[in-house]
Design a protein around this motif. Structure first.
Motif, PDB file in Angstrom:
ATOM      1  N   THR A   1      17.756  20.706  -0.912  1.00  0.00           N
ATOM      2  CA  THR A   1      18.378  21.450   0.187  1.00  0.00           C
ATOM      3  C   THR A   1      18.644  22.903  -0.181  1.00  0.00           C
ATOM      4  O   THR A   1      18.675  23.770   0.694  1.00  0.00           O
ATOM      5  CB  THR A   1      19.705  20.788   0.599  1.00  0.00           C
ATOM      6  OG1 THR A   1      20.564  20.715  -0.559  1.00  0.00           O
ATOM      7  CG2 THR A   1      19.455  19.385   1.140  1.00  0.00           C
ATOM      8  N   GLU A   2      18.814  23.180  -1.481  1.00  0.00           N
ATOM      9  CA  GLU A   2      19.054  24.558  -1.907  1.00  0.00           C
ATOM     10  C   GLU A   2      18.737  24.702  -3.387  1.00  0.00           C
ATOM     11  O   GLU A   2      18.720  23.732  -4.141  1.00  0.00           O
ATOM     12  CB  GLU A   2      20.506  24.972  -1.634  1.00  0.00           C
ATOM     13  CG  GLU A   2      21.536  24.189  -2.430  1.00  0.00           C
ATOM     14  CD  GLU A   2      22.967  24.614  -2.151  1.00  0.00           C
ATOM     15  OE1 GLU A   2      23.195  25.241  -1.101  1.00  0.00           O
ATOM     16  OE2 GLU A   2      23.847  24.300  -2.973  1.00  0.00           O
ATOM     17  N   LEU A   3      18.455  25.945  -3.801  1.00  0.00           N
ATOM     18  CA  LEU A   3      18.239  26.256  -5.210  1.00  0.00           C
ATOM     19  C   LEU A   3      19.589  26.492  -5.870  1.00  0.00           C
ATOM     20  O   LEU A   3      20.450  27.204  -5.330  1.00  0.00           O
ATOM     21  CB  LEU A   3      17.390  27.514  -5.374  1.00  0.00           C
ATOM     22  CG  LEU A   3      15.931  27.485  -4.931  1.00  0.00           C
ATOM     23  CD1 LEU A   3      15.265  28.798  -5.318  1.00  0.00           C
ATOM     24  CD2 LEU A   3      15.198  26.322  -5.563  1.00  0.00           C
ATOM     25  N   GLN A   4      19.761  25.934  -7.046  1.00  0.00           N
ATOM     26  CA  GLN A   4      20.978  26.201  -7.788  1.00  0.00           C
ATOM     27  C   GLN A   4      20.994  27.635  -8.300  1.00  0.00           C
ATOM     28  O   GLN A   4      19.946  28.271  -8.448  1.00  0.00           O
ATOM     29  CB  GLN A   4      21.087  25.235  -8.971  1.00  0.00           C
ATOM     30  CG  GLN A   4      21.179  23.775  -8.580  1.00  0.00           C
ATOM     31  CD  GLN A   4      21.226  22.868  -9.784  1.00  0.00           C
ATOM     32  OE1 GLN A   4      21.165  23.309 -10.929  1.00  0.00           O
ATOM     33  NE2 GLN A   4      21.342  21.563  -9.534  1.00  0.00           N
TER      34      GLN A   4
ATOM     35  N   PHE B   1      19.834  34.446  -9.719  1.00  0.00           N
ATOM     36  CA  PHE B   1      20.517  34.180  -8.457  1.00  0.00           C
ATOM     37  C   PHE B   1      21.946  33.763  -8.783  1.00  0.00           C
ATOM     38  O   PHE B   1      22.175  32.714  -9.383  1.00  0.00           O
ATOM     39  CB  PHE B   1      19.804  33.075  -7.670  1.00  0.00           C
ATOM     40  CG  PHE B   1      18.364  33.387  -7.343  1.00  0.00           C
ATOM     41  CD1 PHE B   1      17.932  34.702  -7.221  1.00  0.00           C
ATOM     42  CD2 PHE B   1      17.441  32.366  -7.157  1.00  0.00           C
ATOM     43  CE1 PHE B   1      16.611  34.997  -6.924  1.00  0.00           C
ATOM     44  CE2 PHE B   1      16.123  32.648  -6.860  1.00  0.00           C
ATOM     45  CZ  PHE B   1      15.701  33.967  -6.743  1.00  0.00           C
ATOM     46  N   SER B   2      22.882  34.589  -8.394  1.00  0.00           N
ATOM     47  CA  SER B   2      24.286  34.324  -8.742  1.00  0.00           C
ATOM     48  C   SER B   2      24.901  33.232  -7.880  1.00  0.00           C
ATOM     49  O   SER B   2      25.921  32.644  -8.239  1.00  0.00           O
ATOM     50  CB  SER B   2      25.110  35.608  -8.594  1.00  0.00           C
ATOM     51  OG  SER B   2      25.028  36.103  -7.260  1.00  0.00           O
ATOM     52  N   LYS B   3      24.267  32.945  -6.721  1.00  0.00           N
ATOM     53  CA  LYS B   3      24.759  31.906  -5.821  1.00  0.00           C
ATOM     54  C   LYS B   3      23.588  31.021  -5.404  1.00  0.00           C
ATOM     55  O   LYS B   3      22.431  31.447  -5.462  1.00  0.00           O
ATOM     56  CB  LYS B   3      25.395  32.549  -4.582  1.00  0.00           C
ATOM     57  CG  LYS B   3      26.638  33.372  -4.871  1.00  0.00           C
ATOM     58  CD  LYS B   3      27.183  34.012  -3.597  1.00  0.00           C
ATOM     59  CE  LYS B   3      26.268  35.117  -3.088  1.00  0.00           C
ATOM     60  NZ  LYS B   3      26.870  35.839  -1.924  1.00  0.00           N
ATOM     61  N   PRO B   4      23.874  29.798  -4.987  1.00  0.00           N
ATOM     62  CA  PRO B   4      22.781  28.929  -4.526  1.00  0.00           C
ATOM     63  C   PRO B   4      22.026  29.564  -3.359  1.00  0.00           C
ATOM     64  O   PRO B   4      22.604  30.280  -2.535  1.00  0.00           O
ATOM     65  CB  PRO B   4      23.506  27.652  -4.080  1.00  0.00           C
ATOM     66  CG  PRO B   4      24.782  27.647  -4.856  1.00  0.00           C
ATOM     67  CD  PRO B   4      25.180  29.083  -4.993  1.00  0.00           C
ATOM     68  N   VAL B   5      20.728  29.303  -3.317  1.00  0.00           N
ATOM     69  CA  VAL B   5      19.867  29.851  -2.271  1.00  0.00           C
ATOM     70  C   VAL B   5      19.422  28.715  -1.365  1.00  0.00           C
ATOM     71  O   VAL B   5      18.813  27.738  -1.823  1.00  0.00           O
ATOM     72  CB  VAL B   5      18.631  30.545  -2.890  1.00  0.00           C
ATOM     73  CG1 VAL B   5      17.727  31.099  -1.788  1.00  0.00           C
ATOM     74  CG2 VAL B   5      19.064  31.659  -3.835  1.00  0.00           C
TER      75      VAL B   5
END
Length: 1024
Positions: A312-315, A366-370
């Motif tokens: 669902t998202e990249l960590q 990436f500092s936040k999930p994408v």
């Protein structure tokens, strides 16, 4: 672990090899041994330097001992033990060349079947990604190694022409049974040979530009294509230009990619670290009707939705983005938007510039999930195909190593910087800026991906600007018919042992000229290679315009050039090197310029380079006649055309300056030629071929050329200006000319307008007082209404400390021009210095350097090299027309960057320099009536002043050897109020009205370069 995680110790090992840290390299290679399949893709120098014969014999002995060591003969694990022994044996050396080792030890040639098998296994397990196979290799070794290396994905292969001949009969189709069950033995050697040939020919033809290798030491591209039938193919490709010091004389690098190897693909697909992506077209995209693998961009904002399958998202974390696109435009920029849950915004984007069919890579954190991403494949209309798009999760160590590798290569470099020197530079920047290594790395890495909007490639310029400007054959005939004078141009060309291919291409380029009134005068300098005479005699018989003289003794290039010159009968002489080429209309445009400038004596053009494949690159778009730049480097170079009577007057070429004979020739002509008689043609009329040993390939390859240039300049100045001294510059074939200071040294009046801001003004004044080695100056602080107590106290204090400092009160509204004119009225110096209060001295010799130029009779204003506080360029000369009126050359370039063709390192003439630090003789200041305090109160008064000085007959000059910081008008503030904006606009209008023609074309800036940026980038075709 993912492929790239496994590759990380290999890349680290490669880097260590390049820094000659072999202990670290071997350690890294051992750590990589556990990786099956692809782990052995490493870099190697495939040839041992000729001088290391003793080392070669030692290597051969070690290899022989390791392979034939009896204890391994019956051991089922003998292969791994042999490999371990070999690693130990070779851990202290830098290269292994298989064919040389074989030839160097009789016991290995011919090899027994058992020894061959072990040697094949050794190579397949060794830390090499390139093996240079040549004809001396035994057939068993050759064919067996081909199969093993390709199947095991250990090594990429370079085949010399003729090593493998094309198969005469139909080769067997490879099956899984072949690949699984066959082993190499004497009984099936013939079948192995057929299999190896099949592999070699099946793999032929897949190539990628050298940038993929240059940017990634040992990196591998693993890409699933959009073609479902080939979805399991593994493609790993490289080309012909791996870093030269580690692969000399490779010849053609392998044109091979791995076949569909299912086990390796399955290994990669099961790794779990590569993100499965799904692309959905959203806007301004449609599939190509002729080929559904291609897309068409319908506008300037085409984009896909990029979704992550199975998750669902990249960590948050480190990711590596690989992109390979076949595009209709040579250079493009892809852009990625990241959605962290709040939708897309420009704040969460990153750019990945790429060239068509060349792998582009960028590491991102990436500092936040994408949650999702938007992918803009290009920024303009056109056709493209996505060959590979891959996002891979990597660890922090791998990310930093990749970042360092890409920084080492820099933007557009063909060879990497020394990693040792890079570490030193980074540590210095951390210390100087009092910041962290991570911040410095991030800044330098991100700079690699900065692309100016719409920045053109040279290929675009050729296609869209140059080609449409070239005349047709009919237009040539019409224009020639209108020439009242059709000068005969004698092209003189010395030859010596020129390669047949290049010599033919060179002569053919002259024969193909659209301008028919030429003669080619060739002097062969006693070439021992027989093909040279044979070829020249054949051409001489073919065309009566070709004249040849064969010298009986080798006399080097100056004597040979004089021999060619003695054959010339034309009024004008063009200089051509024996391995270069002229474009079709080169002599036509020269003849056209000759007819338009009947009094001119010397003509020169722009130029570019040709690589081994005949592709044009690295164009040099030059300044019009720029004497001080010419003293700093021979920027004139090619194509040069001289009036023959002028060359006869100076006695032709001079012996003793070989390597810089062309610069010496022009220097000696200057004694009889005036500036207006030297004409620059802003067209590319010369192709400089980059062959081994050519100055075009690397000026460092001919170190003697710099020494010859110093001699040529020294001899010239000995006659024209005896007190001048010449020394080598910071780069090969650049020079620093030191002009003498008069005796006694003139008094310099340094004018510093200011208002309050004690810290700023005090830094400026004290840096001058404490650092300047030139001491005969006075400082006039022009106080424009300071009210702060601490500032007024400083004014009193500094005048008491040093009698050279005076403070003059100027209680009127701010008017930069009027303040400085007021200061000049109270100045006592023979030289006036305009200095901003936010200047800070870096180089102690700054003032002496500037005064030495300012006192030259033909020089007007002198400017300095100024940096922002972050060590980027603030001022390196002023270019007219950029941004409408003028702007600063190389603005925002880093401090140690050489700039466009080393112009940041060379003293040179510019139309204007900034008044933030400007020196000029008082007599010239008065002659042009100073600064315009009526129409230019704040902006462009320095540009106007410099243009007035130029109009009065003086050359303005910028020197890189006077270095200072400029904190850019900190005390005055921004141009952001309605009144300031209105005033600025009126000053722009005044400049355009007064200097419109001059602003349109700066003689020291080429019309083929952009006027939208300060970076010397090529003009876009929509700006033409």
């Amino acid at each position: 672990m993912s492929t790239y995680q496994h590759l990380s110790p290999l890349v680290q090992g490669n880097t260590a090899v390049r820094n000659k840290d072999y202990i670290t390299a071997i350690s890294c290679y051992f750590r990589a041994l556990s990786f099956p399949g692809l782990s052995q893709t490493l870099s190697i120098n495939i040839q041992i330097a000729r001088r290391k014969y003793r080392t070669q014999r030692a290597l051969a002995a070690k290899l022989h001992t390791a392979i034939l060591e009896p204890q391994f003969s019956n051991d089922p694990n003998s292969r791994s033990q042999v490999v371990a022994t070999l690693y130990r044996a070779f851990s202290d050396v830098e290269t292994i060349t298989i064919d040389q080792l074989i030839a160097g030890h009789d016991a290995l040639s011919p090899l027994s079947n058992e020894a061959t098998s072990r040697l094949i296994d050794f190579v397949a397990q060794s830390p090499f990604d390139v093996v240079h196979l040549t004809s001396p290799c035994p057939r068993q070794l050759l064919t067996g190694m081909l199969y093993k290396l390709v199947w095991d994905a250990k090594v990429l292969i370079d085949l010399d022409d003729g090593v493998l001949e094309a198969p005469q009969e139909r080769l067997p189709r490879l099956t899984d049974a072949h690949l699984r069950e066959r082993d190499f033995s004497a009984a099936n050697a013939q079948e192995w040979s057929q299999i190896a040939l099949t592999l070699a020919h099946e793999l032929d033809g897949v190539t990628v530009s050298s940038a993929a290798v240059q940017q990634r030491f040992g990196g591998i591209l693993i890409a699933l294509t959009s073609d479902q039938e080939n979805a399991s193919k593994l493609r790993c490709a490289v080309d012909s230009a791996i870093h030269k010091p580690f692969a000399p004389a490779l010849g053609r690098f392998c044109k091979a990619a791995l076949p569909p190897l299912k086990p390796l693909i399955q290994l990669q697909e099961s790794s779990g670290n590569r993100i499965k992506l799904k692309l959905t077209p959203l806007s301004q995209l449609e599939q190509d009707g002729d080929n559904d693998k291609y897309w068409k961009s319908l506008g300037e904002d085409p984009h896909f939705q990029l979704e992550f399958e199975s998750i669902t998202e990249l960590q948050a974390g480190w990711y590596r983005i690989d992109l390979l696109i076949d595009s209709s435009r040579p250079q493009n920029s892809a852009k990625f938007y990241l959605d962290h849950g709040q939708g897309y915004s420009e704040a969460d984007t990153f750019i990945l510039p790429y060239q068509t069919e060349i792998l582009a890579t960028r590491v991102c954190f990436f500092s936040k999930p994408v949650r999702s991403a938007r992918f803009d494949p290009k920024e303009l209309k056109g056709r493209f195909r996505i060959l590979a798009l891959q996002w891979t999760r990597i660890d922090e160590g791998t990310a930093k190593r990749q970042i360092l590798t890409q920084i080492a290569y820099g933007k557009g470099k063909s060879t990497p910087a020394s990693l040792k020197q890079l570490r030193i530079d980074l540590e210095r920047q951390v210390y100087e800026r009092k910041t962290s290594l991570s911040e410095v790395l991030a800044r330098k890495y991100n700079e690699l991906f900065i692309v100016a909007p719409g920045q053109a490639s040279y290929e675009d310029w050729i296609e869209n600007i140059e080609k449409p400007s070239l005349p047709s054959a009919g237009e040539i005939r019409t224009m020639l018919a209108g020439f009242e004078y059709k000068p005969l141009i004698s092209v003189i060309m010395p030859t010596y042992n020129t390669g047949e291919e290049y010599l033919r291409a060179c002569i053919d380029s002259v024969i193909a000229q659209s301008y028919p009134h030429w003669e080619l005068c060739i002097a062969d300098d006693a070439s021992p290679k027989p093909h040279v005479r044979q070829l020249l005699e054949a051409y001489q018989a073919q065309d009566p315009r070709i004249k040849v003289v064969f010298r009986t003794e080798n006399g080097h290039i100056s004597h040979a050039s004089n021999s060619a010159l003695s054959l010339a009968g034309g009024d004008f002489v063009a200089l051509l090197d024996h391995d270069d080429a002229l474009p079709e209309h080169a002599l036509f445009f020269m003849a056209q310029a000759i007819t338009r400038h009947p009094d001119a004596q010397i003509f020169y053009s722009d130029e570019d380079k040709l690589n081994a494949e005949g592709q044009r690159f690295d164009p040099h778009f030059k300044s019009d006649w720029n004497p001080d730049l010419f003293y700093s480097q021979n920027y004139v170079s090619h194509l040069g055309v001289y009036r023959r009577s002028l060359l006869e007057r100076i006695g032709g070429f001079r012996a003793g300056v070989e390597g810089s004979q062309d610069q010496d020739l022009l220097l000696r002509c200057l004694l009889y030629v005036k500036g207006p008689q030297i004409v620059h043609i802003p067209r590319v009329l010369y192709h400089w071929r980059t062959v081994e040993g050519s100055t075009a390939l690397a000026s460092g390859e001919k170190s003697y050329t710099t020494e010859a240039g110093v001699k040529a300049l020294t001899d010239y100045f000995a006659e024209a200006h005896p007190a001048v001294r010449v020394e080598p510059g910071q780069l090969p074939n650049t020079y620093r000319v030191r002009w003498p200071l008069p005796e006694p040294a003139p008094l310099v009046s340094l004018l510093i307008p200011t208002r309050d801001r004690r810290a700023l003004t005090e830094t400026c004044v004290r840096s001058i007082l404490e650092k300047s080695t030139y001491t005969n100056y006075e400082i006039l602080i022009l106080d424009n209404g300071s009210v702060e107590t601490e500032t007024l106290e400083f004014f009193e204090q500094i005048q008491q400390e040093d009698r050279r400092v005076r403070v003059l009160r100027y209680d009127h509204p701010f008017n930069y021009s009027a303040i400085n004119n007021f200061g000049v009225q109270h100045a006592h110096g023979e030289v006036i210095g305009l200095i901003n209060n936010d200047i800070e001295v870096i180089a102690p010799e700054w003032l002496g350097e500037m005064v030495s130029h300012a006192m030259r009779a033909d020089i007007g204003c002198v400017g300095a090299k100024l940096y922002y506080s972050d060590d980027t360029i603030q001022h390196a000369g002023v270019i007219l027309g950029i941004g409408g009126v003028a702007n600063h050359s190389h603005k925002n370039f880093t401090r140690r960057t050489p700039g466009y063709f080393a112009r940041l390192l060379c003293s040179q003439n510019y139309s204007a320099v900034t008044a933030a630090c400007l020196l000029v003789r008082r007599s010239i200041y008065d002659e042009v009536n100073g600064l315009d305090e009526e129409n230019l109160k704040v902006a462009f008064n320095d540009v106007d002043f410099c243009l007035k000085v130029r109009t009065a007959g003086y050359r303005n000059l910028w020197t890189p050897h006077a270095e200072l910081y400029h904190h850019e008008s900190v005390s005055r503030g921004a141009e952001d109020s309605p009144e300031k904006i209105e005033r600025f606009q009126s000053e722009v209008e005044f400049m355009v009205k007064k200097w419109g023609n001059e602003l349109d074309q700066d003689p020291y800036y080429n019309p083929n370069l952009t006027k939208h940026r300060e970076d010397f980038s090529i003009k876009n075709y929509w700006q033409a």
